[in-house]
Design an enzyme around this catalytic site. Sequence first.
Site, PDB file in Angstrom:
ATOM      1  N   HIS A 184       0.886  -1.119  -0.033  1.00 39.54           N
ATOM      2  CA  HIS A 184       0.029   0.016  -0.068  1.00 39.54           C
ATOM      3  C   HIS A 184       0.762   1.212   0.030  1.00 39.54           C
ATOM      4  O   HIS A 184       1.523   1.430   1.059  1.00 39.54           O
ATOM      5  CB  HIS A 184      -0.846  -0.120   1.367  1.00 39.54           C
ATOM      6  N   GLY A 223      -5.480   3.974  -1.389  1.00 39.45           N
ATOM      7  CA  GLY A 223      -4.689   5.046  -1.412  1.00 39.45           C
ATOM      8  C   GLY A 223      -5.322   5.606  -2.792  1.00 39.45           C
ATOM      9  O   GLY A 223      -4.851   6.728  -3.455  1.00 39.45           O
ATOM     10  N   GLY A 268     -10.335   2.825   0.899  1.00 43.28           N
ATOM     11  CA  GLY A 268     -11.288   3.119   2.057  1.00 43.28           C
ATOM     12  C   GLY A 268     -11.507   4.481   1.847  1.00 43.28           C
ATOM     13  O   GLY A 268     -12.745   4.823   1.686  1.00 43.28           O
ATOM     14  N   ARG A 269     -10.808   5.547   1.840  1.00 45.88           N
ATOM     15  CA  ARG A 269     -11.162   6.910   1.750  1.00 45.88           C
ATOM     16  C   ARG A 269     -11.859   7.244   0.668  1.00 45.88           C
ATOM     17  O   ARG A 269     -12.981   8.249   0.480  1.00 45.88           O
ATOM     18  CB  ARG A 269      -9.997   7.882   1.521  1.00 45.88           C
ATOM     19  N   TYR A 315      -3.353  16.402  10.810  1.00 43.83           N
ATOM     20  CA  TYR A 315      -2.407  16.586   9.522  1.00 43.83           C
ATOM     21  C   TYR A 315      -3.062  17.738   8.700  1.00 43.83           C
ATOM     22  O   TYR A 315      -2.508  17.863   7.604  1.00 43.83           O
ATOM     23  CB  TYR A 315      -2.061  15.506   8.913  1.00 43.83           C
ATOM     24  N   CYS A 346      -9.923  21.777  25.443  1.00 42.00           N
ATOM     25  CA  CYS A 346      -8.868  22.649  26.081  1.00 42.00           C
ATOM     26  C   CYS A 346      -7.416  22.237  25.643  1.00 42.00           C
ATOM     27  O   CYS A 346      -6.736  21.736  26.116  1.00 42.00           O
ATOM     28  CB  CYS A 346      -8.662  22.292  27.555  1.00 42.00           C
ATOM     29  N   GLU A 347      -7.317  22.346  24.392  1.00 37.68           N
ATOM     30  CA  GLU A 347      -6.111  22.467  23.387  1.00 37.68           C
ATOM     31  C   GLU A 347      -6.232  23.515  22.581  1.00 37.68           C
ATOM     32  O   GLU A 347      -7.235  23.706  21.790  1.00 37.68           O
ATOM     33  CB  GLU A 347      -6.308  21.019  22.583  1.00 37.68           C
ATOM     34  N   TYR A 382     -12.244   7.976   8.076  1.00 39.88           N
ATOM     35  CA  TYR A 382     -11.249   8.249   9.164  1.00 39.88           C
ATOM     36  C   TYR A 382     -11.730   9.389  10.054  1.00 39.88           C
ATOM     37  O   TYR A 382     -11.084  10.551  10.523  1.00 39.88           O
ATOM     38  CB  TYR A 382      -9.837   8.751   8.496  1.00 39.88           C
TER      39      TYR A 382
HETATM   40  C1  LIG Z   1      -2.678  -1.533   4.070  1.00 41.22           C
HETATM   41  C2  LIG Z   1      -3.825  -0.356   3.802  1.00 41.22           C
HETATM   42  N1  LIG Z   1      -4.716  -0.539   2.948  1.00 41.22           N
HETATM   43  C3  LIG Z   1      -5.622   0.160   2.274  1.00 41.22           C
HETATM   44  C4  LIG Z   1      -5.448   1.698   3.036  1.00 41.22           C
HETATM   45  C5  LIG Z   1      -6.457   2.527   2.776  1.00 41.22           C
HETATM   46  O1  LIG Z   1      -6.263   3.856   2.169  1.00 41.22           O
HETATM   47  P1  LIG Z   1      -7.021   4.918   1.553  1.00 41.22           P
HETATM   48  O2  LIG Z   1      -8.116   5.026   2.610  1.00 41.22           O
HETATM   49  O3  LIG Z   1      -6.211   6.068   1.399  1.00 41.22           O
HETATM   50  O4  LIG Z   1      -7.819   4.285   0.391  1.00 41.22           O
HETATM   51  C6  LIG Z   1      -4.623   1.880   4.021  1.00 41.22           C
HETATM   52  C7  LIG Z   1      -4.662   3.243   4.903  1.00 41.22           C
HETATM   53  O5  LIG Z   1      -3.877   3.465   5.755  1.00 41.22           O
HETATM   54  C8  LIG Z   1      -3.696   0.963   4.216  1.00 41.22           C
HETATM   55  O6  LIG Z   1      -2.730   1.128   5.458  1.00 41.22           O
END
Ligand SMILES: Cc1ncc(COP(=O)(O)O)c(C=O)c1O
Length: 425
Positions: A184, A223, A268-269, A315, A346-347, A382
């Site tokens: 990844h 990603g 994921g994202r 980030y 409180c940050e 996330y």
């Molecule tokens: C092993 C692995 N696969 C998939 C993903 C998913 O990445 P994204 O949400 O950017 O697609 C991640 C994100 O940290 C990861 O570490």
Amino acid sequence: MSSFYHDLAADAGTPYWLYDEAVLQRRLSNIAWLTEGPGLQPRFAMKACPATRVLAAMRSHGLWIDAVSGNEVLRARHAGFAGGNDPPQILFTSDAWRDNALAVIQQERILPNLGSPGMVEMLRQAGYRGPIALRVNPGFGHGHVNTCDTGGPSAKHGIWHEDLPAVAGAAAAAGLRVVMLHAHIGSGPQPAELLHNWQRLAAAFETLLPLFPEATAVNLGGGLPFNYRAAEGREAWLPDLRDLLVQIAGRLARAAGQAGLRVEIEPGRYLMAPVGTLVTRVLDVKRTRGDARGPGVTFVMVDAGFNDLLRPALYGAHHALQVLRGEADEPVTGEVAPVVVAGPLCEAGDVFTREANGLLAPRLLPCPQPGDLLLIHDVGAYGYAMSSTYNSFGPAPQFWRTSGGEVQMMSRRGTLADLLRLETG
Ligand SMILES: Cc1ncc(COP(=O)(O)O)c(C=O)c1O
């Protein structure tokens, strides 16, 4: 005009999370199109949003799972994903096992994806003798921001590519068959970078595959980029990515000498980011005056903090903001001014409009007033998954809006009793 957000706020309080099924359906259909054809398999990187409701939607669309902890594996099982490693509906990718990890791998017969050479010996000592996957650090890669480096010398993930021959030998000696190679490397902020990196990754896997004659699958990771600064739409780069994926699948099948080699991706994202919105209430607006150290700032104080949404504080992530006024959910338009949106923690870093280097990044908004709702967009990935109970705030409730417009509660607001329940003395 609709009063949807205000009505829900009146019922449930703020802040709250809202997930939109119709948006998820569109993202899922894009991924289905991208991976159509024999041998291509998408997984959902469930760390982005592990709610049962979301996992069930992924499962009903034929996605498999990438999990990162024993509990994530068990949540996927709870949502109906099959255990076992043939086929491996759940892949367990980890750089370091803790808690129930090894027990879950053995009991549920989950395919472990090893991110560190020493894990071979850990598995052997635990008595595991099944198939394994190896996560490779190919020596390059780039997250969506610099602090998320996913490949190269500064990345903590995976097994350094030059160590793979030694790990292949150790795995064979331990009686562990390597059935999948994985990497990844993240997207980088631009789609062009993902296309370029996947080409480099394919070349790296072509070199590595002959070391692993029992490999039946290669996983290119997640990603897939999501542009947080532009509205959702069919991304112009998707057809290029589809062409590249098909081409890579052919190349890797030839390198492995197996027409049936499975090629996986695990976004994921991309799937979840635009599905979620965090709805907060504006509580106050206050100002500092400029001095020799810098200009004065208008702070819009809202009731969500980085205990709810961590990404901007962690980030400097950018999320689109929208102000709604009045019972009719009217978007406020007109004159804009630079404001900094901040929360109740409180940050000093509890600010939703900041740069990756921690400096404030005032946003041009039609000046919010106390009582307005402020929508923080594109937080489905996330978002809730990274939330905490810092300052003893209970997690905000999550709601699901069906394609038909019905709203269903997915999780309730956390209470003081929830926080105290874990204390033992
Ligand atoms: C092993 C692995 N696969 C998939 C993903 C998913 O990445 P994204 O949400 O950017 O697609 C991640 C994100 O940290 C990861 O570490």
